[in-house]
Design an enzyme around this catalytic site. Structure first.
Site, mmCIF file in Angstrom:
data_model
loop_
_atom_site.group_PDB
_atom_site.id
_atom_site.type_symbol
_atom_site.label_atom_id
_atom_site.label_comp_id
_atom_site.label_asym_id
_atom_site.label_seq_id
_atom_site.Cartn_x
_atom_site.Cartn_y
_atom_site.Cartn_z
ATOM 1 N N CYS A 106 -2.778 1.783 1.905
ATOM 2 C CA CYS A 106 -4.031 2.306 2.478
ATOM 3 C C CYS A 106 -3.998 2.302 3.996
ATOM 4 O O CYS A 106 -4.717 3.055 4.635
ATOM 5 C CB CYS A 106 -5.222 1.513 1.952
ATOM 6 S SG CYS A 106 -5.088 -0.254 2.248
ATOM 7 N N ASP A 110 -1.167 -3.561 0.188
ATOM 8 C CA ASP A 110 -2.212 -3.661 1.225
ATOM 9 C C ASP A 110 -1.956 -4.966 1.977
ATOM 10 O O ASP A 110 -1.185 -5.823 1.518
ATOM 11 C CB ASP A 110 -3.596 -3.669 0.533
ATOM 12 C CG ASP A 110 -4.768 -3.757 1.516
ATOM 13 O OD1 ASP A 110 -4.581 -3.462 2.710
ATOM 14 O OD2 ASP A 110 -5.872 -4.133 1.073
ATOM 15 N N ARG A 164 -19.626 0.619 6.749
ATOM 16 C CA ARG A 164 -18.466 -0.262 6.547
ATOM 17 C C ARG A 164 -18.850 -1.650 7.012
ATOM 18 O O ARG A 164 -19.336 -1.827 8.138
ATOM 19 C CB ARG A 164 -17.255 0.200 7.341
ATOM 20 C CG ARG A 164 -16.239 -0.955 7.491
ATOM 21 C CD ARG A 164 -14.924 -0.587 8.059
ATOM 22 N NE ARG A 164 -14.188 0.254 7.133
ATOM 23 C CZ ARG A 164 -12.881 0.437 7.199
ATOM 24 N NH1 ARG A 164 -12.166 -0.146 8.130
ATOM 25 N NH2 ARG A 164 -12.276 1.221 6.328
ATOM 26 N N GLN A 220 -11.307 5.281 -0.398
ATOM 27 C CA GLN A 220 -9.848 5.172 -0.291
ATOM 28 C C GLN A 220 -9.170 5.639 -1.587
ATOM 29 O O GLN A 220 -8.118 6.287 -1.559
ATOM 30 C CB GLN A 220 -9.463 3.726 0.024
ATOM 31 C CG GLN A 220 -7.966 3.480 0.100
ATOM 32 C CD GLN A 220 -7.301 4.080 1.332
ATOM 33 O OE1 GLN A 220 -7.790 3.919 2.449
ATOM 34 N NE2 GLN A 220 -6.190 4.778 1.144
ATOM 35 N N HIS A 234 -13.681 -0.381 -1.927
ATOM 36 C CA HIS A 234 -13.306 0.641 -0.939
ATOM 37 C C HIS A 234 -13.137 1.968 -1.687
ATOM 38 O O HIS A 234 -12.037 2.519 -1.775
ATOM 39 C CB HIS A 234 -12.007 0.223 -0.233
ATOM 40 C CG HIS A 234 -11.722 0.982 1.028
ATOM 41 N ND1 HIS A 234 -12.628 1.837 1.633
ATOM 42 C CD2 HIS A 234 -10.605 1.015 1.816
ATOM 43 C CE1 HIS A 234 -12.086 2.354 2.732
ATOM 44 N NE2 HIS A 234 -10.862 1.877 2.857
ATOM 45 N N ARG A 268 -7.544 10.940 3.466
ATOM 46 C CA ARG A 268 -8.844 10.273 3.668
ATOM 47 C C ARG A 268 -9.858 11.280 4.186
ATOM 48 O O ARG A 268 -11.013 11.283 3.777
ATOM 49 C CB ARG A 268 -8.724 9.122 4.687
ATOM 50 C CG ARG A 268 -7.823 7.965 4.317
ATOM 51 C CD ARG A 268 -8.251 7.228 3.067
ATOM 52 N NE ARG A 268 -9.659 6.839 3.051
ATOM 53 C CZ ARG A 268 -10.210 5.881 3.829
ATOM 54 N NH1 ARG A 268 -9.468 5.163 4.627
ATOM 55 N NH2 ARG A 268 -11.506 5.614 3.763
#
Ligand code: CP
Ligand code: NVA
Length: 311
Positions: free
Chosen positions: A269, A228, A106, A136, A133, A297
């Site tokens: 998310c 988001d 990440r 996700q 991402h 997740r």
């Protein structure tokens, strides 16, 4: 479906069938875990978890998913290793590839996760970059599938920063799997044209659609509204201007009423900055599904590790 040895850097690299397979595998692993059954497909495997940016869900999902399958995860935070201080990505990748069986990354640049995959020669999984991402999306789509029983033909509206990693990845995933996907965002934050064009090709093949608009009426008929944060990690200095231009796109009761549907669900998310991209009242009203999404997740990231590295 054989995905052994593959990296997971972006959904662009995966066919619709492969993405669907990962979602199905995650549903299966989730059902098993609910019955108290975990596997051992990562037994003897060591997994490096590199984090240049902070994380709650992604870090915990990789850690728990790996341990559930008998593997060993090792957290490598930005101040713990030489990467980014005095060692190049290429050299770090070659070292980690000699010691670990898989690497999660990440951080900021997509180029870093690509180089890690190229030089380590072990599966590398993208745990978020500035532009993508992908893990996700697997969790988001598993959640949509749990709610609606299918994905194809669903109308998904993403409201907010239309050019961040979430908007990009949702567009790629939706286009691949035949959803009707809308980015609802001020023009200044529309996604990069090259990416939209690439996704249009996927959507043509899957009978999905892509709409980019700044008109709030676009939420009409939405099965799900997604939002988001207005300032992604690393963009905190832009808060002032973002609040000004994104205020009209806040997910609130008024926007939800505009869908004309009682059944519209909300996805996020997380982490959420309540009072900005989403109001606290609608967040709490839809919290059960939003936290299913967070739980998912773990099941979906486990599926990615099992599919690409598991025995
Ligand atoms: N959604 C998500 O990636 O959360 P974290 O930043 O906590 O990992
Ligand atoms: N766009 C957000 C996503 C967090 C999971 C960020 O990059 O900070």
């Amino acid at each position: 479906m054989n995905l052994k040895g593959r990296s997971f850097l972006t959904l662009k690299d995966y066919t619709p069938e492969e993405i669907e397979y990962l979602i199905e595998l995650a549903a299966d692993l989730k059902a098993k875990k609910k019955q108290g059954i975990t596997g051992n497909s990562l037994k003897g495997k060591n997994i490096a978890l590199i984090f240049e940016k902070p994380s709650t869900r992604t870090r915990c999902a990789f850690t728990v998913g790996c341990i559930d399958e008998g593997g060993h995860p090792e957290y490598l935070g930005k101040d713990d290793i030489q990467l980014g201080h005095k060692e190049s990505v290429e050299d770090t990748a070659r070292v980690l590839g000699r010691m670990f069986d898989g690497i999660e990354f990440r951080g900021f640049k997509q180029e870093t996760v690509e180089k890690l995959a190229q030089y380590s020669k072990v599966p590398v999984w993208n745990g978020l970059t500035d532009i993508d991402h992908p893990t996700q999306i697997l969790a988001d789509f598993l959640t949509l599938k749990e709610q609606f029983g299918h994905l194809k033909g669903l109308k998904l509206v993403y409201a907010g920063d239309g050019r961040n990693n979430m908007a990009n990845s949702l567009m790629i995933g939706s286009a691949k799997l035949g959803l009707h996907f809308t980015i609802l965002s001020p023009k200044a934050l529309w996604p990069e044209e090259g990416l939209v064009a690439a996704c249009q090709v996927y959507a043509d093949a899957s009978q999905g659609t892509i709409t980019i608009t700044d008109e709030l009426e676009a939420v009409k008929g939405a099965d799900a509204i997604y939002t988001d944060v207005w300032c992604s990690m690393g963009e905190e200095a832009l808060a002032g201007e973002r609040i000004t231009i994104l205020k009209p796109y806040q997910v609130n009761q008024e926007m939800l009423s505009m869908t004309g549907k009682e059944s519209t669900i909300l996805l996020h998310c997380l982490p959420a900055v309540k009072g900005y991209e989403i109001t606290e009242d609608v967040f709490e009203k839809h919290a059960e599904v939003i936290f299913d999404e967070a739980e998912n997740r773990m099941h979906t990231i486990k599926a990615v590790m099992v599919a690409t590295l598991g025995n």
